[in-house]
Motif scaffolding. Structure first.
Motif, mmCIF file in Angstrom:
data_model
loop_
_atom_site.group_PDB
_atom_site.id
_atom_site.type_symbol
_atom_site.label_atom_id
_atom_site.label_comp_id
_atom_site.label_asym_id
_atom_site.label_seq_id
_atom_site.Cartn_x
_atom_site.Cartn_y
_atom_site.Cartn_z
ATOM 1 N N GLY A 219 0.750 -1.245 -0.107
ATOM 2 C CA GLY A 219 -0.022 0.000 -0.099
ATOM 3 C C GLY A 219 0.751 1.275 -0.193
ATOM 4 N N THR A 223 0.824 4.189 -3.040
ATOM 5 C CA THR A 223 0.241 5.469 -2.334
ATOM 6 C C THR A 223 1.453 6.553 -2.820
ATOM 7 N N PHE A 248 -4.592 4.259 -8.494
ATOM 8 C CA PHE A 248 -4.559 4.043 -6.849
ATOM 9 C C PHE A 248 -5.767 3.230 -6.597
ATOM 10 N N LEU A 252 -5.818 -0.433 -4.304
ATOM 11 C CA LEU A 252 -6.535 -0.699 -3.202
ATOM 12 C C LEU A 252 -7.304 -1.913 -3.300
#
Length: 293
Positions: A219, A223, A248, A252
């Protein structure tokens, strides 16, 4: 299953978008400067794919020779370990493919000068050092760092340089982002194989620091890659932010699948992680090319 199929599996096609993405991103940065030359672009792409294939072959051969691989692993079928390809044939294919990459790369001297020989030699050494040598990077918790450098910073910056004749800070930022996206593929791979790796003493960041670290690492990479490149995307107009945002959201969703699956069920996540990086790079190149004067 035919021998051709075994060799195609050994190439690890799911991972090849990594090499392509780095070159594509570098060319996209050159397009931002209003520069594009097709010959060095194609040669860089071919070189990157050949060097990555050689690295994949070397990984299979040297992991087999060291006893790291065992039949029935969760990841893609290992042809040498399973007896589909002889060790001698895989070793020969490794060095033939690496030699082909070097031969292709030598032509870049035309655009980059003689120092391209040193750059190419460094990349060739990395292709082998990832799995071979006295201190294999992939077995000593340095795999992710190596990927950020040699599948991000080095190829993006060199692809840009071969188009423009100079380096730039913005390109370095983009190269770091691409490197982190590439490293996520290794994060998934090592997360999937963590129990098998631990059993044979293979040291990866995941076996050292645990499964939760891998989830957070994945993650964080995705990010940060978006955050540090937002200002570059905005240079095309605020509308361009839609593309890193799409990446993005996809990241996720993949992160959620990664956190709730184990073993071979993670193989599609690995492939989609590679494709999401390719989406990021191709989107950037497309926007940059359309914005050229």
């Amino acid at each position: 299953m035919s021998k051709t199929r075994y060799w195609i599996e050994a190439m690890r096609l799911r991972t090849l978008p990594v090499g392509a993405s780095s070159v594509i991103a570098g060319i996209g940065m050159a397009c931002m400067d209003g520069i594009f030359y097709i010959e060095p672009a194609i040669i860089c792409l071919v070189f990157a794919l050949l060097a990555q294939t050689a690295s994949n072959f070397a990984n299979e051969y040297y992991d087999y020779r060291s006893g790291i691989d065992a039949p029935g692993r969760s990841g893609p079928r290992r042809g040498v370990t399973e007896g589909d390809i002889t060790p001698r044939a895989m070793k020969r294919a490794t060095y033939v493919t690496l030699a082909a990459a070097c031969a292709v790369g030598c032509s870049l001297i035309i655009w980059g000068g003689w120092w391209m020989l040193a750059a190419g030699a460094l990349i060739a050494v990395f292709a082998m050092a990832y799995s071979a040598g006295p201190y294999p990077l992939s077995r000593n918790a340095l795999g992710e760092t190596a990927v950020v450098i040699f599948f991000g910073i080095v190829p993006v910056c060199l692809s840009y340089y071969l188009q423009t004749g100079h380096f730039s800070i913005d390109t370095l930022v983009m190269s770091a982002a691409i490197g982190m996206l590439a490293a996520n593929i290794l994060v998934v791979n090592n997360y999937r194989d963590r129990f098998e790796d631990a059993a044979v003493g293979k040291r990866t960041e995941v076996t050292l620091w645990g499964a939760n670290y891998a989830i957070w690492d994945y993650g964080l990479h995705g990010t940060l890659a978006v955050i540090i490149t937002v200002y570059i995307w905005i240079d095309f107009g605020y509308w361009a932010i839609i593309f890193p945002l799409i990446y993005f959201v996809a990241m996720l969703l993949l992160l959620q699948r990664m956190a709730t699956n184990e073993g071979s069920a993670l193989n599609p996540v690995l492939g989609m992680t590679a494709m999401s990086e390719l989406f990021f790079a191709v989107s950037f190149l497309t926007v940059a090319a359309l914005s050229m004067p």
